[in-house]
Structures are given as structure tokens and as C-alpha cells.
Motif scaffolding. Structure first.
Motif, PDB file in Angstrom:
ATOM      1  N   GLU A  25      -4.734 -76.273  -0.497  1.00 34.55           N
ATOM      2  CA  GLU A  25      -4.240 -77.491  -0.750  1.00 34.55           C
ATOM      3  C   GLU A  25      -5.017 -78.588  -0.064  1.00 34.55           C
ATOM      4  N   MET A  26      -5.178 -79.923  -1.055  1.00 36.30           N
ATOM      5  CA  MET A  26      -5.578 -80.973  -0.722  1.00 36.30           C
ATOM      6  C   MET A  26      -4.941 -81.942  -1.182  1.00 36.30           C
ATOM      7  N   PHE A  72      -7.474 -83.184 -15.843  1.00 37.88           N
ATOM      8  CA  PHE A  72      -7.897 -83.276 -14.571  1.00 37.88           C
ATOM      9  C   PHE A  72      -8.606 -84.558 -14.411  1.00 37.88           C
ATOM     10  N   PHE A  73      -9.633 -84.806 -15.453  1.00 38.20           N
ATOM     11  CA  PHE A  73     -10.448 -86.350 -15.403  1.00 38.20           C
ATOM     12  C   PHE A  73      -9.596 -87.320 -15.413  1.00 38.20           C
ATOM     13  N   LYS A  84      -3.595 -94.021  -5.558  1.00 34.30           N
ATOM     14  CA  LYS A  84      -2.815 -92.999  -5.475  1.00 34.30           C
ATOM     15  C   LYS A  84      -3.214 -91.747  -4.962  1.00 34.30           C
ATOM     16  N   ALA A  85      -2.792 -90.833  -4.426  1.00 28.98           N
ATOM     17  CA  ALA A  85      -3.343 -89.702  -4.104  1.00 28.98           C
ATOM     18  C   ALA A  85      -3.242 -88.507  -5.171  1.00 28.98           C
ATOM     19  N   VAL A  86      -3.983 -87.622  -5.247  1.00 25.48           N
ATOM     20  CA  VAL A  86      -4.311 -86.534  -6.026  1.00 25.48           C
ATOM     21  C   VAL A  86      -3.987 -85.272  -5.187  1.00 25.48           C
ATOM     22  N   GLY A  87      -3.051 -84.124  -5.557  1.00 21.40           N
ATOM     23  CA  GLY A  87      -3.063 -83.118  -5.211  1.00 21.40           C
ATOM     24  C   GLY A  87      -3.743 -81.977  -5.884  1.00 21.40           C
ATOM     25  N   PHE A 102      -3.137 -79.008 -10.190  1.00 26.09           N
ATOM     26  CA  PHE A 102      -3.348 -80.349  -9.659  1.00 26.09           C
ATOM     27  C   PHE A 102      -2.202 -81.217 -10.035  1.00 26.09           C
ATOM     28  N   TYR A 103      -2.039 -82.222  -9.374  1.00 34.59           N
ATOM     29  CA  TYR A 103      -0.979 -83.231  -9.645  1.00 34.59           C
ATOM     30  C   TYR A 103      -1.477 -84.551  -8.949  1.00 34.59           C
ATOM     31  N   MET A 104      -0.733 -85.502  -9.597  1.00 36.05           N
ATOM     32  CA  MET A 104      -0.930 -86.990  -9.038  1.00 36.05           C
ATOM     33  C   MET A 104       0.491 -87.387  -8.431  1.00 36.05           C
TER      34      MET A 104
END
Length: 106
Positions: A25-26, A72-73, A84-87, A102-104
Motif C-alpha cells: 500500500e502507498m 483511477f484517472f 489530497k493524497a491517493v491510496g 485505490f481510494y482518495m
């Protein structure tokens, strides 16, 4: 005794193969990511993400739909614009990092 040893080795091998397939995960602000779309349906990739693959490459598996890639795009573009970050969860498969979800950031 030999039967117990074989059983132990089989269990350890199964655990190792499960760990190799575990998601990484990032969670980052994608300010420096480069999104690249390849014409002809071969997909969308993200470069310089910080993933463990060469040049931080993240891609989708062949089973991903165009809706998956579009979402995703949109998520990455929205995160870039809002700061904001994306996971991203990804799996390393045959040397490539494939996005599994993925998530925001809220």
C-alpha cells in the motif's frame, strides 16, 4: 518424524507464497505522478509513483475494465488538483506492480 518435517515445510512454503502475493500500500499526494494512456486499449499507467517497480510504474491487470481505469484517472487528477493524497494497493506480479484497489483521501 519425516512426515512432520514434510508437513512443516509444506506449510512454510504456502505461507511464503501467500506473502509474496500480498498487497503493498502507498498513500501519497500524486503531485509528481505522470499518467500515461496507451492507445488501442492497452491501458493506463502511472509513472514515478514511488512504487517498488522500475520508475515507480503502476499499471492495471488485463482484467481491469475501462471504467476502473477511468475512475483511477479521475481520482488521481482530482487529488493532484486538490493536493489530497491517493491510496493505492498493488501487487507485484512478474516484475510489474498491478493496481488492485485505490481510494482518495477524504
Amino acid at each position: 518424524m519425516l512426515k512432520k518435517l514434510i508437513t512443516l515445510l509444506a506449510v512454510m512454503a504456502a505461507m511464503c507464497s501467500t506473502m509474496a502475493r500480498a498487497d503493498s500500500e502507498m498513500f501519497v499526494v500524486p503531485a509528481n505522478w505522470r499518467l500515461q494512456n496507451y492507445i488501442g486499449g492497452s491501458g493506463l499507467v502511472a509513472w514515478y509513483t514511488g512504487s517498488t517497480c522500475t520508475n515507480g510504474l503502476l499499471s492495471f491487470s488485463s482484467s481491469a475494465t475501462s471504467d476502473d481505469r477511468n475512475r483511477f484517472f479521475s481520482a488521481v487528477l482530482s487529488a493532484k488538483l486538490s493536493g489530497k493524497a491517493v491510496g493505492v494497493f498493488y501487487e507485484t506480479v512478474s516484475g510489474s506492480c498491478q493496481i488492485t484497489s485505490f481510494y482518495m483521501q477524504q
